[in-house]
Design a protein around this motif. Structure first.
Motif, PDB file in Angstrom:
ATOM      1  N   SER A  87     -14.620  -3.428   1.757  1.00 14.82           N
ATOM      2  CA  SER A  87     -13.869  -3.631   0.520  1.00 14.82           C
ATOM      3  C   SER A  87     -14.639  -3.163  -0.703  1.00 14.82           C
ATOM      4  O   SER A  87     -14.048  -2.917  -1.760  1.00 14.82           O
ATOM      5  N   ALA A  88     -15.954  -3.066  -0.576  1.00 17.80           N
ATOM      6  CA  ALA A  88     -16.792  -2.695  -1.726  1.00 17.80           C
ATOM      7  C   ALA A  88     -17.486  -1.353  -1.560  1.00 17.80           C
ATOM      8  O   ALA A  88     -17.835  -0.714  -2.548  1.00 17.80           O
ATOM      9  N   ASN A  89     -17.708  -0.909  -0.330  1.00 22.19           N
ATOM     10  CA  ASN A  89     -18.430   0.351  -0.125  1.00 22.19           C
ATOM     11  C   ASN A  89     -17.815   1.530  -0.880  1.00 22.19           C
ATOM     12  O   ASN A  89     -18.547   2.337  -1.467  1.00 22.19           O
ATOM     13  N   PRO A  90     -16.478   1.684  -0.888  1.00 21.15           N
ATOM     14  CA  PRO A  90     -15.917   2.828  -1.612  1.00 21.15           C
ATOM     15  C   PRO A  90     -16.218   2.820  -3.105  1.00 21.15           C
ATOM     16  O   PRO A  90     -16.204   3.878  -3.746  1.00 21.15           O
ATOM     17  N   ILE A  91     -16.472   1.637  -3.659  1.00 22.82           N
ATOM     18  CA  ILE A  91     -16.888   1.567  -5.065  1.00 22.82           C
ATOM     19  C   ILE A  91     -18.210   2.311  -5.240  1.00 22.82           C
ATOM     20  O   ILE A  91     -18.386   3.094  -6.184  1.00 22.82           O
ATOM     21  N   ILE A  92     -19.116   2.095  -4.290  1.00 18.13           N
ATOM     22  CA  ILE A  92     -20.413   2.767  -4.323  1.00 18.13           C
ATOM     23  C   ILE A  92     -20.261   4.261  -4.070  1.00 18.13           C
ATOM     24  O   ILE A  92     -20.966   5.077  -4.671  1.00 18.13           O
ATOM     25  N   TYR A  93     -19.331   4.636  -3.179  1.00 18.37           N
ATOM     26  CA  TYR A  93     -19.110   6.063  -2.913  1.00 18.37           C
ATOM     27  C   TYR A  93     -18.881   6.838  -4.204  1.00 18.37           C
ATOM     28  O   TYR A  93     -19.283   7.998  -4.324  1.00 18.37           O
TER      29      TYR A  93
END
Length: 395
Positions: A87-93
């Motif tokens: 749920s949060a990894n794509p924010i970092i991407y």
């Protein structure tokens, strides 16, 4: 020895193979084809979404969603803390920074009051987040109305992560259809599966068309291969879409089976001391994707980890509730509004085997083992006599 009882396994039917055979017979194998188109259309019919695009995973769908609402390096994105890291990894991407929001006790989902407080705090600082990602946890809806109200007040797009919640509803309406964009997962452990896959939905056709463009390597309209911006290889194959079509036909049956699992667990275990099940908020209908409970070790006689290990000895798979993202080493520097509720749920929470293909015998084995753990601890307690400064075990 008992056969393994796993947490949540794929549950295939008859239609899936028919659609896959059709894909082979017509040689529609690539990430385009009639099953992809039909899967998207049928998904809209089931959820009430305006438009949909089938992609390779729920994570891919969320990555696209964040890009569609304009998340860029240096931006903040508010996100539920009690959820899987996807749920949060794509924010970092995208080079942005997650800011986590604690849960409420009613639904275990994002606390609307804390979200409003966090948005107000950022507004006073003059740095509102670029988006809010609300997760519908374990098949249960977050309290959408106040969350959407807070987002609309500050003109912040709401993205619904309904990866675990296809088939659930909020006030009679399917989850994933309230915000700017909704995303779903068809991973092997979900309510329905395509083995791996996801879906992005929105009532905004322009957004979905843009997602389709980005998901097919952002290829410009030209007879040759021309690219003016970076895209991704995110489209779902026609074969997997065929599986999804077959699975979608039995969605209601799969939800009913998981809710039935919960009812059996609940009535068998509710009277054990220290056991509390994940509540169902009165504003929606949960799928009970996973049956979750909390264990008070002082009352029950064993903690969550002792129960999990006892189940594992009998080849029964169970899992702790998601570890809050603000406690994950990779997000150690990220801010969190609240956090105590999610931490408490993680400390005491356990997910039981919940697949829609579990038998009554499977459920009884799980229930019996949990009761056995409790009875053993009570027996041990009763065999201990306390004397000043010493403990004597009865023989």
């Amino acid at each position: 020895m008992n056969k393994p009882i796993l947490l949540s396994t794929p549950h295939m039917g008859d239609r899936e193979l028919e659609f896959v055979k059709e894909a082979f017979e017509t040689n529609w194998i690539a990430p385009v084809g009639p099953h992809v188109d039909a899967f998207e259309q049928e998904f809209c019919q089931v959820t009430g979404a305006g438009h949909a695009i089938a992609v390779s995973s729920g994570t891919a769908a969320l990555h696209l969603a964040l890009r569609l609402v304009g998340v860029e390096p240096g931006d903040e994105v508010f996100c539920s803390t009690l959820t899987f890291i996807a749920s949060a990894n794509p924010i970092i991407y995208l080079g942005a920074k997650p800011v986590f929001i604690d849960s409420d006790r009613t639904s275990w989902n994002m606390n609307p009051e804390l979200l409003a407080e966090a948005l107000n705090h950022r507004a006073r600082q003059g740095k509102l987040p670029k988006a809010v990602v609300v997760v519908h946890l374990y098949g249960q809806s977050a309290d959408i109305d106040p969350i959407l109200k807070a987002c609309n007040q500050y003109d912040v797009p709401l993205i619904e992560d309904a990866a675990e919640a296809l088939g659930a509803s909020y006030k009679g309406r399917a989850l994933g259809t309230f915000g700017h964009i909704g995303i779903y997962s068809f991973n092997g452990n979900k309510i329905i599966t395509t083995s791996g896959g996801g879906m992005l939905v929105s009532d905004n056709l322009e957004l979905v068309s843009r997602a389709n463009f980005l998901a097919t390597q952002a290829r410009d309209r030209a007879s040759h291969y021309q690219h003016s911006e970076i895209g991704y290889n995110y489209r779902l194959s026609n074969i997997l879409a065929g599986i999804g079509r077959g699975q979608l036909c039995v969605l209601n049956e799969r939800v009913a089976a998981r809710r039935r699992n919960f009812e059996i667990y609940y009535h068998a275990l509710k009277n054990l001391p220290g056991i509390e099940f994940m509540p169902e908020a009165n504003y929606g209908c949960a799928t009970r994707w996973l049956t979750c409970l909390t264990i008070n070790p002082e009352a029950f006689g064993a903690n969550r980890e002792q129960i999990r290990l006892a189940l594992l000895e009998q080849q029964i798979e169970s899992r702790p509730v998601w570890k809050p993202l603000h406690l994950q080493p990779i997000f150690a520097e990220c801010e969190c509004f609240g956090g105590a509720v999610a931490e408490d749920l993680f400390t005491y929470g356990l997910c039981l085997p919940s697949g829609s293909n579990l038998t009554n015998e499977d459920l009884e084995i799980v229930i019996t083992e949990i009761k056995t753990v409790h009875h053993k601890t009570q027996k041990n307690r009763n065999s201990v006599f306390m004397f000043p400064e010493k403990v004597y075990l009865a023989t």
